[in-house]
Design a protein around this motif. Structure first.
Motif, PDB file in Angstrom:
ATOM      1  N   ILE A 171       0.863  -1.183   0.000  1.00 22.85           N
ATOM      2  CA  ILE A 171       0.000   0.000   0.000  1.00 22.85           C
ATOM      3  C   ILE A 171       0.900   1.233   0.000  1.00 22.85           C
ATOM      4  O   ILE A 171       1.539   1.551   1.005  1.00 22.85           O
ATOM      5  CB  ILE A 171      -0.920   0.004   1.227  1.00 22.85           C
ATOM      6  N   PRO A 172       0.976   1.932  -1.123  1.00 24.27           N
ATOM      7  CA  PRO A 172       1.907   3.069  -1.240  1.00 24.27           C
ATOM      8  C   PRO A 172       1.338   4.327  -0.592  1.00 24.27           C
ATOM      9  O   PRO A 172       1.151   5.370  -1.238  1.00 24.27           O
ATOM     10  CB  PRO A 172       2.050   3.217  -2.756  1.00 24.27           C
ATOM     11  N   PHE A 173       1.054   4.249   0.696  1.00 21.49           N
ATOM     12  CA  PHE A 173       0.445   5.376   1.401  1.00 21.49           C
ATOM     13  C   PHE A 173       1.479   6.466   1.658  1.00 21.49           C
ATOM     14  O   PHE A 173       2.626   6.197   2.011  1.00 21.49           O
ATOM     15  CB  PHE A 173      -0.149   4.902   2.734  1.00 21.49           C
ATOM     16  N   ARG A 174       1.069   7.694   1.484  1.00 22.98           N
ATOM     17  CA  ARG A 174       1.905   8.834   1.839  1.00 22.98           C
ATOM     18  C   ARG A 174       1.014   9.931   2.412  1.00 22.98           C
ATOM     19  O   ARG A 174      -0.203   9.928   2.202  1.00 22.98           O
ATOM     20  CB  ARG A 174       2.690   9.331   0.642  1.00 22.98           C
ATOM     21  N   GLU A 175       1.586  10.893   3.110  1.00 22.43           N
ATOM     22  CA  GLU A 175       0.803  11.855   3.876  1.00 22.43           C
ATOM     23  C   GLU A 175       0.597  13.194   3.180  1.00 22.43           C
ATOM     24  O   GLU A 175       0.070  14.122   3.786  1.00 22.43           O
ATOM     25  CB  GLU A 175       1.458  12.078   5.249  1.00 22.43           C
ATOM     26  N   ASP A 176       0.953  13.299   1.918  1.00 23.26           N
ATOM     27  CA  ASP A 176       0.715  14.552   1.199  1.00 23.26           C
ATOM     28  C   ASP A 176      -0.783  14.782   1.057  1.00 23.26           C
ATOM     29  O   ASP A 176      -1.508  13.899   0.589  1.00 23.26           O
ATOM     30  CB  ASP A 176       1.348  14.495  -0.196  1.00 23.26           C
ATOM     31  N   PRO A 177      -1.299  15.949   1.431  1.00 16.08           N
ATOM     32  CA  PRO A 177      -2.746  16.186   1.358  1.00 16.08           C
ATOM     33  C   PRO A 177      -3.243  16.224  -0.081  1.00 16.08           C
ATOM     34  O   PRO A 177      -2.516  16.583  -1.010  1.00 16.08           O
ATOM     35  CB  PRO A 177      -2.908  17.551   2.039  1.00 16.08           C
ATOM     36  N   SER A 178      -4.499  15.839  -0.245  1.00 17.16           N
ATOM     37  CA  SER A 178      -5.129  15.823  -1.557  1.00 17.16           C
ATOM     38  C   SER A 178      -6.367  16.711  -1.530  1.00 17.16           C
ATOM     39  O   SER A 178      -7.081  16.784  -0.519  1.00 17.16           O
ATOM     40  CB  SER A 178      -5.523  14.394  -1.941  1.00 17.16           C
ATOM     41  N   TYR A 179      -6.638  17.375  -2.641  1.00 15.15           N
ATOM     42  CA  TYR A 179      -7.832  18.203  -2.771  1.00 15.15           C
ATOM     43  C   TYR A 179      -9.024  17.304  -3.081  1.00 15.15           C
ATOM     44  O   TYR A 179      -9.026  16.555  -4.062  1.00 15.15           O
ATOM     45  CB  TYR A 179      -7.631  19.221  -3.892  1.00 15.15           C
ATOM     46  N   ILE A 180     -10.054  17.369  -2.240  1.00 16.67           N
ATOM     47  CA  ILE A 180     -11.256  16.550  -2.445  1.00 16.67           C
ATOM     48  C   ILE A 180     -12.466  17.466  -2.533  1.00 16.67           C
ATOM     49  O   ILE A 180     -12.416  18.632  -2.140  1.00 16.67           O
ATOM     50  CB  ILE A 180     -11.431  15.513  -1.315  1.00 16.67           C
ATOM     51  N   VAL A 181     -13.573  16.926  -3.049  1.00 19.26           N
ATOM     52  CA  VAL A 181     -14.740  17.783  -3.305  1.00 19.26           C
ATOM     53  C   VAL A 181     -16.008  17.249  -2.652  1.00 19.26           C
ATOM     54  O   VAL A 181     -17.104  17.723  -2.957  1.00 19.26           O
ATOM     55  CB  VAL A 181     -14.964  17.957  -4.824  1.00 19.26           C
ATOM     56  N   HIS A 182     -15.897  16.273  -1.763  1.00 19.98           N
ATOM     57  CA  HIS A 182     -17.059  15.767  -1.036  1.00 19.98           C
ATOM     58  C   HIS A 182     -16.723  15.683   0.450  1.00 19.98           C
ATOM     59  O   HIS A 182     -15.587  15.358   0.824  1.00 19.98           O
ATOM     60  CB  HIS A 182     -17.471  14.378  -1.537  1.00 19.98           C
ATOM     61  N   HIS A 382      -1.824  19.022   8.428  1.00 22.17           N
ATOM     62  CA  HIS A 382      -1.434  18.971   7.023  1.00 22.17           C
ATOM     63  C   HIS A 382      -2.599  18.746   6.064  1.00 22.17           C
ATOM     64  O   HIS A 382      -2.361  18.530   4.879  1.00 22.17           O
ATOM     65  CB  HIS A 382      -0.394  17.853   6.809  1.00 22.17           C
ATOM     66  N   GLY A 383      -3.844  18.774   6.561  1.00 23.21           N
ATOM     67  CA  GLY A 383      -4.969  18.619   5.661  1.00 23.21           C
ATOM     68  C   GLY A 383      -4.974  19.705   4.594  1.00 23.21           C
ATOM     69  O   GLY A 383      -4.460  20.812   4.802  1.00 23.21           O
ATOM     70  N   TYR A 384      -5.565  19.400   3.444  1.00 22.45           N
ATOM     71  CA  TYR A 384      -5.549  20.352   2.330  1.00 22.45           C
ATOM     72  C   TYR A 384      -6.204  21.668   2.754  1.00 22.45           C
ATOM     73  O   TYR A 384      -7.328  21.713   3.229  1.00 22.45           O
ATOM     74  CB  TYR A 384      -6.292  19.770   1.134  1.00 22.45           C
ATOM     75  N   GLY A 385      -5.476  22.768   2.607  1.00 22.38           N
ATOM     76  CA  GLY A 385      -5.986  24.091   2.946  1.00 22.38           C
ATOM     77  C   GLY A 385      -6.130  24.340   4.428  1.00 22.38           C
ATOM     78  O   GLY A 385      -6.730  25.345   4.838  1.00 22.38           O
ATOM     79  N   ARG A 386      -5.584  23.457   5.261  1.00 23.07           N
ATOM     80  CA  ARG A 386      -5.782  23.573   6.713  1.00 23.07           C
ATOM     81  C   ARG A 386      -5.231  24.876   7.273  1.00 23.07           C
ATOM     82  O   ARG A 386      -5.822  25.475   8.188  1.00 23.07           O
ATOM     83  CB  ARG A 386      -5.122  22.368   7.404  1.00 23.07           C
ATOM     84  N   ASP A 387      -4.111  25.353   6.773  1.00 26.64           N
ATOM     85  CA  ASP A 387      -3.502  26.578   7.313  1.00 26.64           C
ATOM     86  C   ASP A 387      -3.690  27.768   6.375  1.00 26.64           C
ATOM     87  O   ASP A 387      -2.931  28.734   6.422  1.00 26.64           O
ATOM     88  CB  ASP A 387      -2.015  26.343   7.572  1.00 26.64           C
ATOM     89  N   TRP A 388      -4.715  27.736   5.518  1.00 24.71           N
ATOM     90  CA  TRP A 388      -4.920  28.795   4.528  1.00 24.71           C
ATOM     91  C   TRP A 388      -5.057  30.165   5.186  1.00 24.71           C
ATOM     92  O   TRP A 388      -4.558  31.171   4.670  1.00 24.71           O
ATOM     93  CB  TRP A 388      -6.175  28.469   3.703  1.00 24.71           C
TER      94      TRP A 388
END
Length: 610
Positions: A171-182, A382-388
């Motif tokens: 399982i090539p899991f990594r912690e880079d956040p991804s942009y999601i829409v739901h 590190h969630g996407y946009g967490r520190d915007w």
């Protein structure tokens, strides 16, 4: 035990709520035949004309019974000793009296549970196949895994699917956040199965299959309460169990079945609240304790539970917002009708008081549930946009909302995390309304009830010796399509419900149409958007309820002649059997079985299905 009538005796019509003729709201009361409004004389011209034709209006039931018609069976309804069934006796079968009486008392649960068990066997059989990430599982299975690992969705490498499905899995899991829409609720639920059974097809489909099975149990109980008939409740459960789209979505790790589940749960809780509230009013009437303030019925736990479910619906997909509005109006109509029937001089005023209270409570409860679903994102760094918003003090609405506003004010008092989340949602909204990229399987909502353009979730063409193929060429497909005969019957049933609602003021038809409209009509506003037939799974339970109501009318009232009931019951049974046959015929392409190419082509009834 399997009496179709909602009454204790043989006088009542099939599944009809014996409400007073002429109730005020189209969404509120059912009438056996159109009649004069409350307070009018029963000797109007149209009634005299009906009487000349042989019609005799039934004596109105007491107000308490019209508020809450009796259930068909149960420990508090069915006597402890029930006479043997004439049908079984005619077949030479006689169960022990104690066993037969127990079965009759608990038929309201035993029947729906049996239908749900049948649905569960169908949905869990071969749940691991196809052994692949089919259609949008490629997004949600991996997002769900990430949520349970770090609390937010992450990016995956391009070769992730191959490594996950390899015999020697990595399982090539990594912690880079991804942009999601739901929103995350559906993915949290999918991930629960992965935590229990691993990162494999059975694991990411497990919870969805559970929800699909439970929804069959729920609709059986909902239909039983709606129509006051255990038989019709079981028919509704059986029809949902053999709907192709519901079946496919119950075996796929997508979000729409989760939306359907919470929507149906909210409707069920509203129905329970309706009976509970009316029962409270009825008891106060019977007890003679009805002062001016008795219209305020106090705490309403079932309605609160419905708003929690609506919050979970919206926290799975934003289409839950339309369901929230529709069910809010439905509850308002029910409250108004209950007070009108009970004799209130100002039913609308009290209903509006309830509505004003709900207008405050509903957004608070639903918003709290929605925001809580993002807990993992809030707790992460590190969630996407967490520190915007971290370095944007004095932020204006323009930046937060993502659109230009005609006014400006300082928003630095809003916590940074909430400002970041709001901005994130503004970009998600822009994505959804701007999604117009063409897709092979997109469809227009005008074609949905006709099952005009289904979605192929998975397709392969194995040759002889591959994947169990025993001829020169085979096909393996998972086709997201409703059982055609059920959906085409549903079109007629919806028209019947429109007639019952408009011409007969039947509250049950209005409730069914409300749920159907909430899940269906909003998509007509986005005809330029890329949308798919499988979104329709949200309103499939209400389509099934419409068909069930029409079948109940086809069977006929308990007061009808024996021949009328026999003919009607036979016709209804034929419809159910044809739907079941149609499901069995298409089952190979619902479940991804390998079949000869010739058999696959015979099931492609229209070119638009290919």
């Amino acid at each position: 035990m399997w009496r179709v009538s909602g009454e204790k005796g043989p006088e009542g019509p099939v599944g009809v709520d014996h409400s007073e003729a002429g109730a005020v709201a189209l969404l509120d009361e059912a009438v056996a035949v159109p009649g004069p409004r409350d307070g009018e004389e029963g000797t109007s011209g149209w009634r005299r004309a009906l009487e000349r034709l042989g019609h005799r209006a039934a004596e109105p039931a007491p107000v308490a019974e019209r508020l809450v018609p009796p259930m068909p069976d149960g420990p508090k309804v069915t006597p402890r000793r029930v006479a043997p069934s004439p049908v079984l006796l005619s077949l030479g079968l006689r169960l022990p009296d104690a066993l037969w009486s127990w079965l009759c008392r608990w038929a309201g649960w035993l029947g729906p549970l049996a239908v749900a068990a049948f649905a569960g066997v169908l949905r869990f059989s071969g749940l691991s196949g196809p052994r692949s990430l089919i259609f949008d599982e490629t997004y949600y299975a991996k997002d769900a895994y990430s949520l349970w690992r770090v609390g937010y969705e992450t990016s995956w490498p391009d070769d992730a699917n191959g490594k996950i499905m390899a015999p020697q899995q990595s399982i090539p899991f990594r912690e880079d956040p991804s942009y999601i829409v739901h929103p995350p609720v559906g993915k949290w639920m999918i991930g629960l199965g992965e935590q229990l059974f691993g990162m494999n097809p059975f694991g990411w489909r497990f919870v969805v299959a559970v929800l699909g099975t439970l929804s069959v149990l729920m609709i059986a109980r909902i239909a039983r309460r709606l129509f006051r008939s255990t038989l019709l409740g079981c028919v509704a459960g059986l029809l949902l169990a053999v709907d192709g789209l519901h079946f496919v979505m119950s075996r796929s790790a997508l979000l729409d079945l989760v939306v359907m589940f919470w929507c149906l749960a909210a409707f069920g809780f509203l129905l329970l609240d309706r009976d509970r509230t009316r029962g409270l009013i009825a008891r106060r009437i019977e007890g003679g304790t009805a002062p001016a303030g008795w219209w305020f019925v106090g705490a309403r736990p079932y309605r609160l539970a419905a708003w929690v479910c609506i919050g979970l619906t919206t926290a799975t997909k934003w289409s839950g917002l339309y369901i929230a509005v529709a069910f809010f109006v439905l509850g308002l109509c029910w409250d108004h009708g209950a007070r009108k029937l009970a004799g209130s001089r100002e039913p609308l005023a009290f209903a509006l008081w309830d509505a004003a209270f709900a207008a405050v409570v509903l957004p608070v409860v639903a918003t709290a549930v929605y925001v809580a679903s993002w807990t993992g994102w809030f707790l992460s760094d590190h969630g996407y946009g967490r520190d915007w918003a971290a370095h944007r003090a004095g932020l204006s609405p323009d930046a937060v909302l993502g659109v230009r506003m005609p006014f400006q004010f300082d928003m630095s008092w809003v916590p940074e995390s909430l400002r970041s989340l709001w901005h994130y949602h503004a970009t998600m909204y822009d994505f959804h309304v701007g999604l117009t990229s063409p897709h092979t399987y997109q469809s227009n909502p005008w074609s949905w009830l006709l099952v005009g353009r289904p979605v192929s979730f998975f397709y392969e063409s194995p040759k002889m010796g591959q994947s169990g193929c025993q001829v020169s060429e085979c096909a393996t497909e998972v086709l997201g399509i409703g059982t055609p005969l059920l959906w085409w019957t549903g079109i007629v049933a919806v028209l019947y419900c429109l007639y019952r609602w408009v011409a007969r003021r039947d509250w049950r038809a209005g409730a069914i149409l409300c749920g159907l409209a909430a899940g269906y009509l909003p998509w007509f506003m986005y005809q330029e958007r890329t949308i798919f037939l499988f979104y329709a799974v949200v309103f499939v339970p209400f389509l099934v309820l419409a068909v069930t109501m029409m079948l109940g009318a086809l069977i006929g009232p308990a007061t009808a002649s024996r021949d009328r009931r026999l003919i009607g019951g036979t016709a209804a049974g034929v419809v159910v059997l044809l739907v079941m046959w149609n499901f069995a015929y298409f089952l190979p392409i619902f479940s991804g079985r390998t079949i000869p190419m010739e058999d696959w082509r015979s099931r492609m009834w229209f070119n638009s299905w290919i």
